[in-house]
Design an enzyme around this catalytic site. Structure first.
Site, PDB file in Angstrom:
ATOM      1  N   PHE A  45       0.849  -1.194   0.000  1.00 37.00           N
ATOM      2  CA  PHE A  45       0.000   0.000   0.000  1.00 37.00           C
ATOM      3  C   PHE A  45       0.887   1.248   0.000  1.00 37.00           C
ATOM      4  CE2 PHE A  45      -4.414  -1.396   0.793  1.00 37.00           C
ATOM      5  CZ  PHE A  45      -4.169  -2.761   0.860  1.00 37.00           C
ATOM      6  N   ALA A  46       0.553   2.168  -0.910  1.00 37.12           N
ATOM      7  CA  ALA A  46       1.283   3.453  -0.973  1.00 37.12           C
ATOM      8  C   ALA A  46       0.230   4.546  -1.084  1.00 37.12           C
ATOM      9  CB  ALA A  46       2.218   3.464  -2.162  1.00 37.12           C
ATOM     10  N   TYR A  50       2.946   8.238   1.278  1.00 36.84           N
ATOM     11  CA  TYR A  50       3.806   7.052   1.233  1.00 36.84           C
ATOM     12  C   TYR A  50       4.134   6.619  -0.191  1.00 36.84           C
ATOM     13  CZ  TYR A  50       3.841   6.038   6.269  1.00 36.84           C
ATOM     14  OH  TYR A  50       4.062   6.083   7.629  1.00 36.84           O
ATOM     15  N   ASP A 135       4.881  -3.832   4.073  1.00 40.54           N
ATOM     16  CA  ASP A 135       4.897  -2.375   4.191  1.00 40.54           C
ATOM     17  C   ASP A 135       5.716  -1.783   3.043  1.00 40.54           C
ATOM     18  OD1 ASP A 135       4.902  -1.647   7.807  1.00 40.54           O
ATOM     19  OD2 ASP A 135       3.329  -2.284   6.415  1.00 40.54           O
ATOM     20  N   VAL A 136       5.417  -0.516   2.719  1.00 36.56           N
ATOM     21  CA  VAL A 136       6.089   0.095   1.556  1.00 36.56           C
ATOM     22  C   VAL A 136       7.265   0.985   1.955  1.00 36.56           C
ATOM     23  CG1 VAL A 136       4.779   2.280   1.455  1.00 36.56           C
ATOM     24  CG2 VAL A 136       5.599   1.202  -0.680  1.00 36.56           C
ATOM     25  N   ASP A 137       7.242   1.504   3.185  1.00 34.97           N
ATOM     26  CA  ASP A 137       8.305   2.446   3.591  1.00 34.97           C
ATOM     27  C   ASP A 137       9.540   1.671   4.016  1.00 34.97           C
ATOM     28  OD1 ASP A 137       7.385   3.012   7.010  1.00 34.97           O
ATOM     29  OD2 ASP A 137       6.534   1.573   5.623  1.00 34.97           O
ATOM     30  N   GLU A 227      -1.508  -4.635  13.551  1.00 34.37           N
ATOM     31  CA  GLU A 227      -0.437  -5.505  14.063  1.00 34.37           C
ATOM     32  C   GLU A 227      -0.918  -6.246  15.328  1.00 34.37           C
ATOM     33  OE1 GLU A 227       3.518  -4.153  16.074  1.00 34.37           O
ATOM     34  OE2 GLU A 227       4.020  -4.764  14.014  1.00 34.37           O
ATOM     35  N   ASP A 250      14.523  -2.510  11.635  1.00 36.41           N
ATOM     36  CA  ASP A 250      14.279  -1.078  11.769  1.00 36.41           C
ATOM     37  C   ASP A 250      15.629  -0.431  12.054  1.00 36.41           C
ATOM     38  OD1 ASP A 250      11.789   0.965  13.411  1.00 36.41           O
ATOM     39  OD2 ASP A 250      13.685   1.496  12.431  1.00 36.41           O
TER      40      ASP A 250
HETATM   41  O1  48C Z   1       0.391   3.903   2.586  1.00 33.06           O
HETATM   42  C1  48C Z   1       0.293   4.375   3.732  1.00 33.06           C
HETATM   43  N1  48C Z   1       0.039   5.707   3.920  1.00 33.06           N
HETATM   44  C2  48C Z   1      -0.052   6.279   5.144  1.00 33.06           C
HETATM   45  O2  48C Z   1      -0.291   7.500   5.242  1.00 33.06           O
HETATM   46  C3  48C Z   1       0.129   5.454   6.283  1.00 33.06           C
HETATM   47  C4  48C Z   1       0.384   4.098   6.114  1.00 33.06           C
HETATM   48  N2  48C Z   1       0.460   3.575   4.838  1.00 33.06           N
HETATM   49  C5  48C Z   1       0.703   2.145   4.610  1.00 33.06           C
HETATM   50  O3  48C Z   1       0.546   1.422   5.835  1.00 33.06           O
HETATM   51  C6  48C Z   1       2.134   1.915   4.128  1.00 33.06           C
HETATM   52  O4  48C Z   1       2.178   0.759   3.315  1.00 33.06           O
HETATM   53  C7  48C Z   1       2.883   1.640   5.438  1.00 33.06           C
HETATM   54  O5  48C Z   1       4.038   0.843   5.172  1.00 33.06           O
HETATM   55  C8  48C Z   1       1.815   0.889   6.252  1.00 33.06           C
HETATM   56  C9  48C Z   1       1.905   1.099   7.770  1.00 33.06           C
HETATM   57  N3  48C Z   1       3.244   0.897   8.272  1.00 33.06           N
HETATM   58  C10 48C Z   1       3.977   1.982   8.680  1.00 33.06           C
HETATM   59  O6  48C Z   1       3.548   3.103   8.658  1.00 33.06           O
HETATM   60  C11 48C Z   1       5.380   1.716   9.213  1.00 33.06           C
HETATM   61  N4  48C Z   1       6.054   0.764   8.366  1.00 33.06           N
HETATM   62  C12 48C Z   1       5.251   1.187  10.650  1.00 33.06           C
END
Ligand code: 48C
Length: 279
Positions: A45-46, A50, A135-137, A227, A250
């Site tokens: 998810f982006a 993100y 996760d994408v980040d 989680e 991390d």
């Molecule tokens: O795509 C988003 N946008 C956001 O604003 C917040 C979360 N996310 C998705 O959710 C991303 O894929 C993130 O990786 C995931 C939630 N995980 C995190 O924010 C950190 N990896 C903990």
């Protein structure tokens, strides 16, 4: 023959392997999957800000993630035009699925379960054998391959993999469907990387979605959002394979202790306040 990793736990009480560097032979695994041409679906998810992580995520995935195997990336985003054009190797493809942006980052994170469920029903269960939800980040730094394939796969959260069970950040309020009482629990799994056979992942995401919605009805949000629900699910439905924190690191933790021989997939440093909407 000496156990290769006498320094860490390499099998769970229910006899599921715990995958660390040194516990598997990459050449043998590669050989055993030489004729495997099934598809490994991978959801990411982006949403909102993100989208900025997609380029590095995809480029490093091309270098390290399931190299030589068929991967179908499902990119869920509110901004399809922001998905970068990354050249994929043969047998690998990307599908973009438009999803709404929610005002709170917690909501964006939690609603992934619902969107993954629908994608499984409409597409993934008709084409793939395996599904991993990530996760994408993040960036891949080294090999993540067929050694992670299994029926239901959980990943140890790097922040708590050496903590005593009662220090796990489980949801402790009885009112939440993610509740795990003190004195119970196996490991603390990460919400940012889980997977397995498509139908097993389907059971996980549908159960988590149902429980997230039940919590919302009583205006409860579990301690670590989805989680917490993944941890509750994997307590009751033991993973058949567990990945070490090598598979979800991390960098805030630096290079880790002596048990961390390699970092394979790790978070990207970020200013959470800036990148997350409505903290
Ligand atoms: O795509 C988003 N946008 C956001 O604003 C917040 C979360 N996310 C998705 O959710 C991303 O894929 C993130 O990786 C995931 C939630 N995980 C995190 O924010 C950190 N990896 C903990």
């Amino acid at each position: 023959m000496e156990p290769k990793r006498p320094d860490v736990l390499t099998i769970t009480p229910w006899l599921a392997p715990i995958v660390w560097e040194g516990t598997f032979d990459m050449a043998i695994i590669k050989e055993s999957f030489k004729f495997y041409n099934g598809i490994i679906a991978t959801t990411v998810f982006a949403v909102a800000k993100y989208t900025r992580y997609l380029q590095d995520f995809l480029e490093t995935a091309e270098k390290h993630y399931m190299v030589g195997l068929n991967v179908h990336f499902y990119v869920f985003t509110d901004q399809p035009a922001a998905v970068p054009n990354v050249t994929l190797a043969a047998g690998r493809q990307i599908s973009i699925i438009k999803v709404p942006k929610f005002s709170r980052w917690q909501e964006i994170s939690m609603r992934r379960m619902e969107f993954i469920q629908v994608a499984i029903e409409e597409r993934i269960r008709h084409e793939a054998d395996y599904l991993f939800c990530v996760d994408v980040d993040m960036k891949f730094h080294s090999h993540v391959g067929a050694e992670i394939l299994g029926k239901l796969v959980g990943v140890l959260n790097p922040w708590l993999h050496q903590s005593a069970r009662d220090n796990f950040s489980y949801e402790r309020r009885l009112i939440s469907k993610a509740y795990i009482p003190y004195g119970q629990g196996d490991y603390y799994y990460a919400g940012g990387f889980f997977g397995g056979h498509v139908e097993d992942v389907y059971k996980l995401v549908t159960t988590c979605r149902k429980n997230l919605e039940a919590d919302k009805l009583v205006e409860v949000e579990a301690k670590w959002q989805e989680e917490s629900h993944v941890n509750r699910y994997m307590l009751l439905n033991k993973p058949t394979k567990v990945l070490s924190p090598e598979y979800l690191w991390d960098e805030e933790l630096g290079s880790g202790g002596s048990e961390i021989k390699i970092i394979r997939y790790a978070t990207v440093r970020k200013n959470m306040k800036e990148v997350r909407e409505n903290i």
